[in-house]
Design a protein around this motif. Structure first.
Motif, mmCIF file in Angstrom:
data_model
loop_
_atom_site.group_PDB
_atom_site.id
_atom_site.type_symbol
_atom_site.label_atom_id
_atom_site.label_comp_id
_atom_site.label_asym_id
_atom_site.label_seq_id
_atom_site.Cartn_x
_atom_site.Cartn_y
_atom_site.Cartn_z
ATOM 1 N N ALA A 1 3.813 13.802 -4.765
ATOM 2 C CA ALA A 1 5.137 14.355 -4.473
ATOM 3 C C ALA A 1 6.229 13.370 -4.871
ATOM 4 C CB ALA A 1 5.239 14.687 -2.980
ATOM 5 N N PHE A 2 6.014 12.088 -4.572
ATOM 6 C CA PHE A 2 7.021 11.078 -4.883
ATOM 7 C C PHE A 2 7.259 10.995 -6.385
ATOM 8 C CE2 PHE A 2 8.152 6.548 -5.734
ATOM 9 C CZ PHE A 2 9.398 6.571 -5.150
ATOM 10 N N ALA B 1 11.664 10.884 0.778
ATOM 11 C CA ALA B 1 11.714 11.826 1.894
ATOM 12 C C ALA B 1 10.716 12.963 1.681
ATOM 13 C CB ALA B 1 13.125 12.381 2.049
ATOM 14 N N VAL B 2 10.677 13.482 0.443
ATOM 15 C CA VAL B 2 9.724 14.555 0.135
ATOM 16 C C VAL B 2 8.297 14.048 0.328
ATOM 17 C CG1 VAL B 2 8.853 16.104 -1.650
ATOM 18 C CG2 VAL B 2 11.310 15.699 -1.450
ATOM 19 N N ALA B 3 8.056 12.825 -0.159
ATOM 20 C CA ALA B 3 6.712 12.249 -0.021
ATOM 21 C C ALA B 3 6.327 12.103 1.447
ATOM 22 C CB ALA B 3 6.657 10.893 -0.718
ATOM 23 N N LEU B 4 7.294 11.686 2.255
ATOM 24 C CA LEU B 4 7.013 11.516 3.684
ATOM 25 C C LEU B 4 6.687 12.871 4.332
ATOM 26 C CD1 LEU B 4 6.860 9.402 5.904
ATOM 27 C CD2 LEU B 4 9.261 9.820 6.416
ATOM 28 N N ALA C 1 0.817 -1.215 0.000
ATOM 29 C CA ALA C 1 0.000 0.000 0.000
ATOM 30 C C ALA C 1 0.847 1.259 0.000
ATOM 31 C CB ALA C 1 -0.935 0.000 1.205
ATOM 32 N N ILE C 2 2.049 1.179 0.595
ATOM 33 C CA ILE C 2 2.849 2.396 0.710
ATOM 34 C C ILE C 2 4.017 2.430 -0.265
ATOM 35 C CG2 ILE C 2 2.251 2.914 3.106
ATOM 36 C CD1 ILE C 2 4.931 1.492 3.825
ATOM 37 N N ARG C 3 4.271 1.334 -0.926
ATOM 38 C CA ARG C 3 5.344 1.289 -1.927
ATOM 39 C C ARG C 3 5.192 2.414 -2.962
ATOM 40 N NH1 ARG C 3 10.196 0.274 -2.014
ATOM 41 N NH2 ARG C 3 10.056 -1.553 -0.697
ATOM 42 N N PRO C 4 3.962 2.663 -3.459
ATOM 43 C CA PRO C 4 3.811 3.733 -4.456
ATOM 44 C C PRO C 4 4.190 5.115 -3.927
ATOM 45 C CG PRO C 4 1.815 2.390 -4.341
ATOM 46 C CD PRO C 4 2.680 1.975 -3.208
ATOM 47 N N LEU C 5 4.317 5.258 -2.601
ATOM 48 C CA LEU C 5 4.701 6.558 -2.043
ATOM 49 C C LEU C 5 6.211 6.615 -1.820
ATOM 50 C CD1 LEU C 5 1.953 6.896 0.734
ATOM 51 C CD2 LEU C 5 1.753 7.334 -1.706
ATOM 52 N N GLY C 6 6.904 5.530 -2.127
ATOM 53 C CA GLY C 6 8.355 5.514 -1.959
ATOM 54 C C GLY C 6 8.786 5.128 -0.560
ATOM 55 N N PHE C 7 7.899 4.480 0.210
ATOM 56 C CA PHE C 7 8.248 4.101 1.576
ATOM 57 C C PHE C 7 8.505 2.603 1.648
ATOM 58 C CE2 PHE C 7 4.880 7.478 2.843
ATOM 59 C CZ PHE C 7 5.737 8.499 2.439
ATOM 60 N N VAL D 1 9.445 2.505 7.284
ATOM 61 C CA VAL D 1 8.731 3.782 7.275
ATOM 62 C C VAL D 1 7.239 3.528 7.466
ATOM 63 C CG1 VAL D 1 8.228 5.852 5.933
ATOM 64 C CG2 VAL D 1 10.489 4.819 5.804
ATOM 65 N N GLY D 2 6.750 2.429 6.852
ATOM 66 C CA GLY D 2 5.341 2.076 6.997
ATOM 67 C C GLY D 2 4.963 1.841 8.449
ATOM 68 N N VAL D 3 5.818 1.107 9.164
ATOM 69 C CA VAL D 3 5.563 0.881 10.586
ATOM 70 C C VAL D 3 5.600 2.217 11.324
ATOM 71 C CG1 VAL D 3 6.492 -0.149 12.681
ATOM 72 C CG2 VAL D 3 6.402 -1.482 10.575
ATOM 73 N N GLY D 4 6.560 3.048 10.939
ATOM 74 C CA GLY D 4 6.658 4.379 11.543
ATOM 75 C C GLY D 4 5.377 5.167 11.367
ATOM 76 N N ILE D 5 4.831 5.132 10.150
ATOM 77 C CA ILE D 5 3.606 5.881 9.874
ATOM 78 C C ILE D 5 2.439 5.300 10.673
ATOM 79 C CG2 ILE D 5 1.876 6.352 8.084
ATOM 80 C CD1 ILE D 5 4.151 6.820 6.154
ATOM 81 N N LEU D 6 2.360 3.963 10.694
ATOM 82 C CA LEU D 6 1.281 3.332 11.474
ATOM 83 C C LEU D 6 1.317 3.801 12.920
ATOM 84 C CD1 LEU D 6 0.865 -0.451 10.590
ATOM 85 C CD2 LEU D 6 -0.654 1.470 10.105
#
Lengths: 98, 631
Positions: B622-623, B574-577, B518-524, B528-533
């Motif tokens: 952004a990504f 990084a920009v996407a994040l 789910a987050i691969r398309p955002l460049g994560f 990072v995914g766990v971080g976002i969760l």
């Protein structure tokens, strides 16, 4: 600066000012009545905008709206949409001398 | 409620001589906005407050403890500043409910301390009529006595006491002059107020009464403060006013980075050293891993931002207390009008740069319900202090600092400013959409008092700062620590031969890898995914999460987080994040406070969904855009 205000006042005064919004910065008038929603009018009166009191246009915000009015020693910012619904009358001479 | 016009005339100053009995249990502090009520409350209760004040307007009822002459404890409740007691705004409703004992969790006060600005007595006395009509023992404090004297005004307090039928004292909350009157009042029960007369409680009636009463008390209004007039000439100048405003806003943010950053770095150095020292004391094993990698790294990586957050609250506090924020509201009103809001939303929105929670509570001063909801809905877009650590970390990791415009404005400051701008623009667009559709309103009267300029008081600033920092540390100590520990456990288990597994084999990796598509398309990647969760609990948790993840990862164990981040994110990622964090509503506290303040689950869910979808789409765009441009 001051001279500009005066000439502007003279120009505008061809039509007598009837609301707070008609005054220019530096002018005074006596508050008369509100044609505002009761809650807004009540709030204004609690702040000291009471019929019979003298009000001064103290300052203008950027672009002329909102402006700052001085009444009874305190200053309040009002938008034009409110100030044009506040009716005023000119300051009487004896009051002006005060 | 007594509202008869001419009550029986009892000519005596209320006297408590010979009175006996217990002191009051709970006393409410009431006063109009800008009466110095909060300053007085702070002076009286000091550090013995349950909830302090926050930058923005006083909207919560803070309680504190004060001791009377006999050292008995009295609970003091600081009510919102009100001009009248007609339940029109939320603030006034809160005040009335507390005074009537209908506020949940707050006992009905058995006495009132009414704080009035002595330099504005004619107007402020109008509230006295309404308060005295409650019939509770009341002490009237004429605040700012020092300013009154300095500006050549005067009032005869005993004569006023006679008129009001309550004790009256001239005080200065700023200098502490006359404050002893409060403990005297609390020490012995005083009778109910016995005014010469009370008006019919409408504005006109109260006003005539107030003018009469103050005239009978030989009140002479002070000369208008010339300093305020002179400063306003510049601060509200058609040209210079705007320039000064822009300079102030830039200076606020630049201070946070040029002063706050080195402070944070120094603090980080201390924390890291302490962590290493602590680790060396413990035997190698699970406990050491838990304490050093779970607890210390997790909490420490958030605590490190305390200096910067404190600085932001300090600067906003100074702007608020000095009176400049009201001018800023006038300057921004036209701009706010363009999106359908008014200058009053500016103060909550500016506070939202510190934290959305107090900001959303500060919207209670906006009388128009629709304006208020719109302000609540856009407030979380403002770059709050919890985003600050995330932004700082990512920018510091990916963007070298080079001077752009002299030594004061560097690339990192510009990057940071653009993120602030991004959130602001999204807020503007959202407000625009809301105010031209579901939240369209006809008359949103912008009426705002311009308080005189004053020097901010160190004590008030300090107390507020302390309170905010405590709240932040408490958060770091509870939610964030809890999440850190959970993450540590998830990344340390299942144990392989009694040792933590390779991070790829841990439970957390499985969770991360599950959401990775789910987050691969955002460049994560999954980390990072766990971080976002985890950051949906609170934004800054992502740092603790990444800190923990890397802390237990053998490969990046020795690196600092900024270096380790390069393994997880490409510059585009990084920009996407950053964009994701600019838009997403990742804060449990904010969600809770929105639910409470809007009193609507529908708005809360709509806001959360809207912001999350926006964050996802924004990060996606952004990504891909940056990847396209940079390659």
């Amino acid at each position: 600066m001051v001279f500009n205000f005066k000439s502007a006042a003279r120009r505008r005064h061809r039509r007598p000012a009837s609301s707070l919004a008609d005054l220019v910065v530096g002018e005074r008038a006596v508050l008369q009545s509100f044609t505002l929603a009761p809650a807004v009018a009540e709030h204004l009166m609690n702040l000291g905008f009471l019929p019979g009191l003298e009000v001064l246009v103290a300052r203008s915000g950027p672009g002329g709206d909102p402006r700052i009015y001085r009444v009874d020693g305190a200053e309040f910012a009002l938008r034009r949409e409110v100030s044009r619904r506040i009716a005023i009358r000119p300051v009487q001479l004896e009051q002006a001398a005060d | 409620m007594s509202s008869s016009c001419h009550e029986s005339v009892t000519l005596e100053i209320p006297s408590r001589a010979g009175a006996s009995g217990a002191a009051f249990a709970s006393v409410a502090v009431v006063g109009p906005p800008n009466s110095g009520k909060t300053t007085l409350f702070n002076r009286l209760t000091g550090l013995r407050q349950r909830v302090g004040n926050f930058p923005g307007v006083t909207v919560e009822h803070h309680t504190g403890i004060i001791r009377d002459d006999a050292s008995r404890e009295v609970s003091l409740i600081d009510l919102p500043g009100v001009y009248s007691l007609t339940p029109k705004s939320e603030d006034e409703r809160v005040a009335i409910e507390v005074l009537n004992g209908r506020m949940e969790g707050i006992p009905r006060p058995d006495a009132i301390i009414l704080v009035l600005d002595s330099t504005n007595l004619n107007r402020h006395l109008m509230l006295a009529a309404r308060i005295i009509a409650f019939g509770l023992p009341t002490l009237v404090l004429l605040n700012m006595a020092d300013e009154l004297r300095k500006q050549g005004g005067r009032v005869d307090a005993p004569l006023l006491a006679l008129q009001l039928g309550t004790p009256v004292a001239l005080v200065s909350a700023a200098t502490g002059e006359g404050i002893a009157a409060v403990t005297r009042f609390l020490s012995a029960p005083s009778p109910k107020p016995n005014p010469l007369e009370l008006p019919i409680l409408d504005a006109q009636g109260c006003r005539e009464w107030a003018v009469n009463v103050s005239a009978n008390a030989n009140y002479h209004r002070p000369a208008t403060p010339t300093l305020t007039r002179r400063l306003d000439f510049w601060f509200l100048h058609p040209v210079w006013g705007g320039v000064i405003f822009a300079v102030v806003v830039v200076a606020v943010f630049q201070t946070i980075f040029s002063v706050g950053q080195p402070l944070s770095n120094a603090f980080q150095f201390v924390l890291t050293r302490a962590g290493t020292w602590l680790g060396n004391l413990l035997p190698d094993g699970l406990l050491r891993s838990l304490l050093v990698n779970g607890v210390w790294k997790g909490a420490g990586s958030v605590l490190v931002f305390l200096p910067q957050i404190a600085l932001l609250f300090l600067v906003i506090g100074i702007l608020e207390d000095s009176g400049y924020l009201a001018r800023a509201a006038v300057i921004t009103d036209r701009m706010m009008a363009k999106v359908g809001l008014n200058g009053k939303s500016f103060i909550p929105l500016l506070s939202a740069y510190a934290c959305a929670v107090p900001a959303i509570m500060a919207t209670r001063t906006i009388e128009n319900k629709r304006d208020r909801i719109a302000t609540i809905l856009i407030a979380p877009f403002m770059t709050c202090s919890a985003r600050l650590p995330v932004y700082t970390m990512i920018i510091a990791a990916f963007l070298p600092n080079r001077p752009l415009l002299g030594p004061l404005l560097g690339t990192r400051a510009v990057a940071m400013l653009s993120l602030y701008l991004l959130g602001f623009l999204m807020a503007v667009i959202t407000a625009r959409i809301l105010k031209s559709s579901v939240l369209r309103s006809k008359d949103s009267a912008f009426i705002m008092e311009m308080p005189p300029y004053r020097w901010p008081m160190l004590k008030s600033l300090g107390l507020r700062l302390l309170d905010r920092c405590k709240a932040f540390v408490y958060r770091a100590g509870t939610i964030i620590l809890g999440v850190s520990l959970l993450l540590w456990a998830l990344s340390t288990f299942p144990l392989v031969n009694g040792h933590p597994p390779d991070i790829q084999q841990s439970v957390i990796a499985k969770v991360g890898q599950f959401i990775e598509p789910a987050i691969r398309p955002l460049g994560f990647n999954w980390k990072v995914g766990v971080g976002i969760l985890s950051s949906f609990a609170a934004r800054e948790v992502i740092i603790a999460t990444l800190g923990t993840l890397h802390g237990v990862d053998a490969e990046s164990h020795a690196m600092d987080l900024q270096t380790a981040l390069h393994q997880d994110l490409s510059p585009s990622g990084a920009v996407a994040l950053l964009v994701f964090f600019a838009f997403a509503m990742q804060c449990m506290s904010t969600v809770a406070v929105v639910r409470r303040e809007t009193n609507s689950l529908r708005w809360t869910i709509a806001q959360f969904t809207y912001m999350t979808v926006l964050a996802y789409l924004g990060a996606f765009a952004a990504f891909h855009i940056t990847q396209h441009v940079w390659h």
